[in-house]
Design a protein around this motif. Sequence first.
Motif, PDB file in Angstrom:
ATOM      1  N   ALA A   1      23.168  34.065  23.739  1.00 49.05           N
ATOM      2  CA  ALA A   1      24.258  34.058  24.760  1.00 49.05           C
ATOM      3  C   ALA A   1      24.078  35.147  25.929  1.00 49.05           C
ATOM      4  O   ALA A   1      23.657  36.402  25.566  1.00 49.05           O
ATOM      5  CB  ALA A   1      25.515  34.311  24.158  1.00 49.05           C
ATOM      6  N   ILE A   2      24.179  34.645  26.994  1.00 46.26           N
ATOM      7  CA  ILE A   2      24.085  35.552  28.136  1.00 46.26           C
ATOM      8  C   ILE A   2      25.563  35.998  28.635  1.00 46.26           C
ATOM      9  O   ILE A   2      26.224  35.068  28.842  1.00 46.26           O
ATOM     10  CB  ILE A   2      23.445  34.942  29.399  1.00 46.26           C
ATOM     11  N   PRO A   3      25.783  37.222  28.805  1.00 46.40           N
ATOM     12  CA  PRO A   3      27.319  37.697  29.225  1.00 46.40           C
ATOM     13  C   PRO A   3      27.253  37.280  30.731  1.00 46.40           C
ATOM     14  O   PRO A   3      26.500  37.429  31.526  1.00 46.40           O
ATOM     15  CB  PRO A   3      27.081  39.179  28.909  1.00 46.40           C
ATOM     16  N   THR A   4      28.598  36.810  30.816  1.00 46.89           N
ATOM     17  CA  THR A   4      28.864  36.442  32.156  1.00 46.89           C
ATOM     18  C   THR A   4      29.674  37.393  33.104  1.00 46.89           C
ATOM     19  O   THR A   4      29.730  37.266  34.374  1.00 46.89           O
ATOM     20  CB  THR A   4      29.731  35.372  32.187  1.00 46.89           C
ATOM     21  N   ASN A   5      30.213  38.410  32.382  1.00 48.74           N
ATOM     22  CA  ASN A   5      30.648  39.596  33.358  1.00 48.74           C
ATOM     23  C   ASN A   5      30.075  40.677  33.726  1.00 48.74           C
ATOM     24  O   ASN A   5      30.470  41.781  34.297  1.00 48.74           O
ATOM     25  CB  ASN A   5      31.930  40.030  32.531  1.00 48.74           C
ATOM     26  N   ILE A   6      28.590  40.737  33.413  1.00 49.45           N
ATOM     27  CA  ILE A   6      27.714  41.628  34.225  1.00 49.45           C
ATOM     28  C   ILE A   6      27.316  41.366  35.558  1.00 49.45           C
ATOM     29  O   ILE A   6      27.151  40.162  36.024  1.00 49.45           O
ATOM     30  CB  ILE A   6      26.336  41.417  33.466  1.00 49.45           C
ATOM     31  N   GLY A   7      27.704  42.605  36.268  1.00 51.59           N
ATOM     32  CA  GLY A   7      27.355  42.283  37.919  1.00 51.59           C
ATOM     33  C   GLY A   7      27.371  43.684  38.612  1.00 51.59           C
ATOM     34  O   GLY A   7      27.529  44.658  37.794  1.00 51.59           O
ATOM     35  N   ALA A   8      27.130  43.756  39.545  1.00 44.73           N
ATOM     36  CA  ALA A   8      27.010  44.712  40.325  1.00 44.73           C
ATOM     37  C   ALA A   8      28.648  45.372  40.666  1.00 44.73           C
ATOM     38  O   ALA A   8      29.589  44.440  40.858  1.00 44.73           O
ATOM     39  CB  ALA A   8      26.361  44.580  41.869  1.00 44.73           C
ATOM     40  N   THR A   9      28.680  46.648  40.548  1.00 44.74           N
ATOM     41  CA  THR A   9      30.128  47.263  40.681  1.00 44.74           C
ATOM     42  C   THR A   9      30.408  47.376  42.255  1.00 44.74           C
ATOM     43  O   THR A   9      29.263  47.425  43.138  1.00 44.74           O
ATOM     44  CB  THR A   9      30.113  48.671  40.111  1.00 44.74           C
ATOM     45  N   THR A  10      31.663  47.402  42.565  1.00 40.58           N
ATOM     46  CA  THR A  10      32.097  47.438  43.698  1.00 40.58           C
ATOM     47  C   THR A  10      32.113  48.732  44.141  1.00 40.58           C
ATOM     48  O   THR A  10      31.917  49.721  43.648  1.00 40.58           O
ATOM     49  CB  THR A  10      33.623  46.844  44.055  1.00 40.58           C
ATOM     50  N   PRO A  11      31.984  49.037  45.691  1.00 41.01           N
ATOM     51  CA  PRO A  11      31.799  50.300  46.082  1.00 41.01           C
ATOM     52  C   PRO A  11      33.103  50.961  45.470  1.00 41.01           C
ATOM     53  O   PRO A  11      32.913  52.292  45.327  1.00 41.01           O
ATOM     54  CB  PRO A  11      31.663  50.184  47.639  1.00 41.01           C
ATOM     55  N   GLU A  12      34.123  50.478  45.522  1.00 40.82           N
ATOM     56  CA  GLU A  12      35.323  51.498  45.196  1.00 40.82           C
ATOM     57  C   GLU A  12      34.872  51.980  43.918  1.00 40.82           C
ATOM     58  O   GLU A  12      35.461  53.147  43.307  1.00 40.82           O
ATOM     59  CB  GLU A  12      36.635  50.711  45.161  1.00 40.82           C
TER      60      GLU A  12
END
Length: 117
Positions: A3-14
């Motif tokens: 299963a590939i997690p879908t909530n992984i991503g680049a963090t926002t600058p804040e």
Amino acid sequence: RVAIPTNIGATTPEEAIENEQKMMLLKLTSQDSSDRTILGGLERAALAQRSHGATAESHALWKRQGFDDLSSGAMQWKFLLRQLKGSCTIWEGGSSLDETSLFAKSRLISSLLRKRK
């Protein structure tokens, strides 16, 4: 299948700034804590040094006063012993006492027997 997690991503600058600020705060806090620990250790060492010095000085004064007291007591005792009259001094010793002496055994016993009556 994996299963590939879908909530992984680049963090926002804040979020990146907030995470960096948290890391800096943790570093500063741990450095301040170690600085306080080091300063506390130095203060305790100085306190131990002062306490040891004061104890040594008090001990020396106590010994000096003790020796002065002993010396004074010895002088008073010597003065009182010199005032005693008898056939021999306490320093001369000897086993034979003059029977006419105030401290002769026979006189002391007879004096005690008279007091009992």
